[in-house]
Design a protein around this motif. Structure first.
Motif, PDB file in Angstrom:
ATOM      1  N   CYS A   1       6.973  38.773  26.169  1.00 20.72           N
ATOM      2  CA  CYS A   1       8.129  39.642  25.897  1.00 20.72           C
ATOM      3  C   CYS A   1       8.712  40.184  27.201  1.00 20.72           C
TER       4      CYS A   1
ATOM      5  N   ARG B   1      12.540  39.386  28.722  1.00 21.16           N
ATOM      6  CA  ARG B   1      13.494  40.441  29.088  1.00 21.16           C
ATOM      7  C   ARG B   1      14.049  40.242  30.498  1.00 21.16           C
TER       8      ARG B   1
ATOM      9  N   PRO C   1       6.923  35.073  20.861  1.00 19.58           N
ATOM     10  CA  PRO C   1       7.142  36.353  20.196  1.00 19.58           C
ATOM     11  C   PRO C   1       8.618  36.626  19.943  1.00 19.58           C
ATOM     12  N   ARG C   2       8.862  37.456  18.939  1.00 22.28           N
ATOM     13  CA  ARG C   2      10.208  37.996  18.713  1.00 22.28           C
ATOM     14  C   ARG C   2      10.181  39.390  19.296  1.00 22.28           C
ATOM     15  N   CYS C   3      10.914  39.553  20.367  1.00 20.26           N
ATOM     16  CA  CYS C   3      10.861  40.830  21.097  1.00 20.26           C
ATOM     17  C   CYS C   3      12.080  41.682  20.807  1.00 20.26           C
TER      18      CYS C   3
END
Length: 99
Positions: A68, A72, A97-99
């Motif tokens: 994550c 970003r 992952p879904r962040c």
């Protein structure tokens, strides 16, 4: 002066506790430090049709908790959000992952 030292001591304790909490896993052991260069072994598989190597998959698993943060970062996002990265993650059995 005493107030300043007390504030500084509390700030250091909070920072230390936050760092320890962020590095401890569910079972207590510290996670490997986030190091995006560990994923360089995956670049050939991400950018070509080559399958990921065992080293790539192992590094991807170790760096999983860091993904994550990498997503970003605009310098890494382009690689980790690409279809090639999804292919590599799937082949390694590591969910992105879904962040």
């Amino acid at each position: 002066m005493a107030r300043w030292l007390a504030f500084l001591a509390v700030a250091v304790m909070i920072a230390t506790a936050a760092a320890a909490e962020g590095s401890a896993g569910v079972n207590g052991p510290a996670l490997q430090a986030c190091n995006p260069s560990q994923l360089s072994s995956c670049l050939p598989a991400i950018s070509t049709s080559a399958p990921p190597t065992g080293q790539c998959c192992g590094n991807l698993r170790q760096q999983g908790p860091c993904l994550c943060g990498y997503l970003r970062n605009p310098n890494f996002r382009q690689y980790l959000s690409s279809p090639g990265a999804r292919k590599v993650a799937s082949a390694c059995g590591v969910p992105l992952p879904r962040c």
